[in-house]
Design an enzyme around this catalytic site. Structure first.
Site, mmCIF file in Angstrom:
data_model
loop_
_atom_site.group_PDB
_atom_site.id
_atom_site.type_symbol
_atom_site.label_atom_id
_atom_site.label_comp_id
_atom_site.label_asym_id
_atom_site.label_seq_id
_atom_site.Cartn_x
_atom_site.Cartn_y
_atom_site.Cartn_z
ATOM 1 N N CYS A 237 -9.929 5.680 20.601
ATOM 2 C CA CYS A 237 -8.936 4.789 19.998
ATOM 3 C C CYS A 237 -7.543 4.990 20.582
ATOM 4 O O CYS A 237 -6.630 4.222 20.288
ATOM 5 C CB CYS A 237 -8.934 4.956 18.489
ATOM 6 S SG CYS A 237 -10.521 4.469 17.765
ATOM 7 N N HIS B 13 -7.637 -3.700 14.691
ATOM 8 C CA HIS B 13 -7.849 -2.546 15.564
ATOM 9 C C HIS B 13 -8.882 -2.840 16.652
ATOM 10 O O HIS B 13 -9.993 -2.320 16.630
ATOM 11 C CB HIS B 13 -8.271 -1.351 14.705
ATOM 12 C CG HIS B 13 -8.480 -0.070 15.468
ATOM 13 N ND1 HIS B 13 -7.775 0.248 16.614
ATOM 14 C CD2 HIS B 13 -9.321 0.977 15.237
ATOM 15 C CE1 HIS B 13 -8.192 1.434 17.050
ATOM 16 N NE2 HIS B 13 -9.123 1.891 16.249
#
Lengths: 384, 384
Positions: free
Chosen positions: B86, B328
């Site tokens: 991430c 996201h």
């Protein structure tokens, strides 16, 4: 930019070893490189890991580099995974080199790893095809054997390159690989074996193609020079031109990266004593000889056939056996080239040692998109 | 190192848009960033692309960055894909920043892209779990909602953090996201909505978790400063400590990267006016407040509940809506943070504008391995 040295090198055996995970292969190679450099793991200040496929299936999708540093007990340092198709390993080498050259860190590791033999050849061919335009070219069936088959046909049409000349690349590769303890293939082959092998993408047969491999390779780069360590004299990374009118018989990405490296290192192609080039297929090595300036355009086939690229020739090309015989675990390949060249420059290559090399060149291609290599990385190493 | 400026920013809408490929999302964001910078595509000298998952399924396994430069008509330049779970986007930001800061190039692009909504939530949860130890932790069922559920329980046990404090993070995120035209969620929610939502990994419910998203974001970094462009004052990337005795309620990777950035930028945590932090789950933002030094250890829950992190508070945290409400798309997230902060520093954030910010901080985590974040990247941007 300050000088950067290849302080240590390490590599696993290349070949079929599906029981070893990409993490394990990377860690083993890194441990060997650290041992070779005499560098404790805690001195690593940054690590770049190259890997293309481990996220497929149920593998380590992400943070594979941190799995390696964790295994080594190294904490807190910057760790990055890079991918550039078959040029992933040399891209990791370049990023690590720049970090040391610019003084961001004093010691960096570039490690490449890949596990591919768990896939069938058909599945792997399809997977690798997604290093072309996966929305357009791959769905049309443009696999890499197909691409290089077309390239070989076109090169033959333009320059008269013969199947026997292509076969000479494979014969040299296997002869060298048989002298390399880590190589996937350990037996020499003859021209007739190559010409008589099952066709894959005519005119390329099975023995014109590099194998599917598992393996890991690592280098420790340092601003300090251990005795005898080669210096990195130049690094360049280029993408291609992607022109629809490409002849497909030359790779502008190679030409750009090589020209840049020759400028940076202050050398001519004729100064290169030993090279590791991206012989994913025999025709590829023929073309690289031309693009790197080792021989004139169109004469790559005759150049190989003459013995000029053998160990003992004008420029020893792929003394390790290359992708063709050492093997091609994608992420590891570019790093393995540097491992071989550093070993050659240190005079430690045993039976496959080139006589007193001073200038070495590593070359990888990555992907093939709309008529040109997507990526090409070139590094020049010197003994001085 | 010379000064580097965020010359232009671009982003697609975030959310469900599975018909747009990662390539298309990346190219659209890059075009917008170039337009914003007033920079013709031909002036791009290097590009780093962040993406974690496009090689899964039948997607573009490799050379996704070159597919973007090809679309823009840019030839020959170095192009690298990076992955750091991430934190991939902010890793691309860092590599591009260093290239300009060191003078390797004058203009570089960092672009992040990801397409995730084509997968089911169950499949995506399993895929993302492979950003932990995929040989040990993931097969044991350690998913990210599970990890952060355990972290939330432990934080509550140690510091008394309440579900209502966690819910305050989500409420703020949705309130801000509703003011952001590109955000995935466009409606405010109430504390009761969060507390009453279906439980995912107790004490975390559905509204404590960031969504699965598609999107792309890009920044143009330059050694030249267009009028009003923010300066990159610091960049740091750290890995974690991976200790078996980790309390899991603090991330040493964040502490290391933040400390380094505060040193480099010559600032204190209290100097930060606006921050984009990695709120993958509500508890994460609580902990980041502590690790970044915005509030004392253990007081992260009360800090958010007090309104100190709202727009207009002591430090506006995630005015974009954050991962929680903006969305996201993994590879894009770290770049999107820089897009938001540059927009805030330029005073162009419209209804969600923070009052006259001068110092901005971007923070992403990547992966979670043996008790610590695998990666953390922090950047500080300033208006000066």
């Amino acid at each position: 930019m300050r000088d950067v040295y290849v302080a240590g090198v390490g590599t696993t055996r290349f070949g079929r070893q599906p029981q070893r995970s990409p993490r394990e292969l990377a860690e083993a190679a890194t441990r060997e490189a650290l041992l070779d450099a005499g560098t404790p793991a805690r001195e690593i200040e940054a690590l770049w890991l190259a890997n293309a496929t481990s996220g497929l299936g149920s593998g380590q999708l992400a943070v594979l580099g941190q799995m390696v540093t964790r295994g080594l007990g190294v904490e807190g340092i910057p760790v990055v995974r890079v991918e550039n198709a078959c040029a992933s390993g040399s891209t990791a080498m370049r990023e690590a080199y720049l970090a040391v050259a610019h003084g961001d860190v004093d010691v960096a590791v570039a490690v490449g790893t890949e596990s591919l033999t768990g896939w069938s050849t058909a599945a792997m061919t399809e997977i690798m095809a997604r290093a072309s335009d996966a929305e357009l070219e791959a769905p049309l069936g443009l696999t890499f054997p197909g691409v290089f088959g077309m390239i070989a046909r076109r090169h033959a049409e333009l320059y008269g390159t013969t199947p026997a000349q292509l076969a000479a690349v494979a014969v040299k590769a296997h002869r060298n690989g048989a002298l390399n303890p880590i190589a996937q293939f350990d037996a020499p082959i003859e021209i007739e074996d190559v010409l008589g092998a099952r066709r894959v993408a005519s005119p390329l047969g099975l023995l014109d193609c590099c194998p599917i491999s598992d393996g890991g390779a690592a280098v420790v780069l340092s601003a300090q020079r251990p005795a005898g360590a080669p210096r990195v004299a130049a690094s360049a990374l280029s993408s291609g031109r992607f022109r629809d009118d490409s002849t497909m018989t030359e790779f502008t990405a190679t030409q750009l990266a090589a020209r840049r490296c020759y400028e940076l290192a202050g050398i001519e192609p004729a100064d290169v004593d030993v090279a590791e080039v991206h012989d994913c297929f025999t025709i590829a090595e023929v073309i690289h000889g031309e693009d790197l300036g080792f021989c004139p355009r169109g004469e790559g086939g005759a150049f190989v056939e003459s013995g000029a690229t053998a160990i003992g020739g004008a420029v020893a090309v792929n003394p390790s056996g290359g992708l063709k015989a050492r093997g091609h675990p994608v992420g590891a390949t570019g790093v393995a080239q540097v491992v071989e060249l550093a070993t050659q420059l240190r005079g430690e290559a045993g039976e496959r040692q080139v006589d007193g090399p001073e200038v070495a060149l590593a070359h990888t291609l990555g992907g093939f998109v709309h008529g040109d290599a997507a990526a090409c990385a070139v590094h020049v190493l010197v003994r001085d």
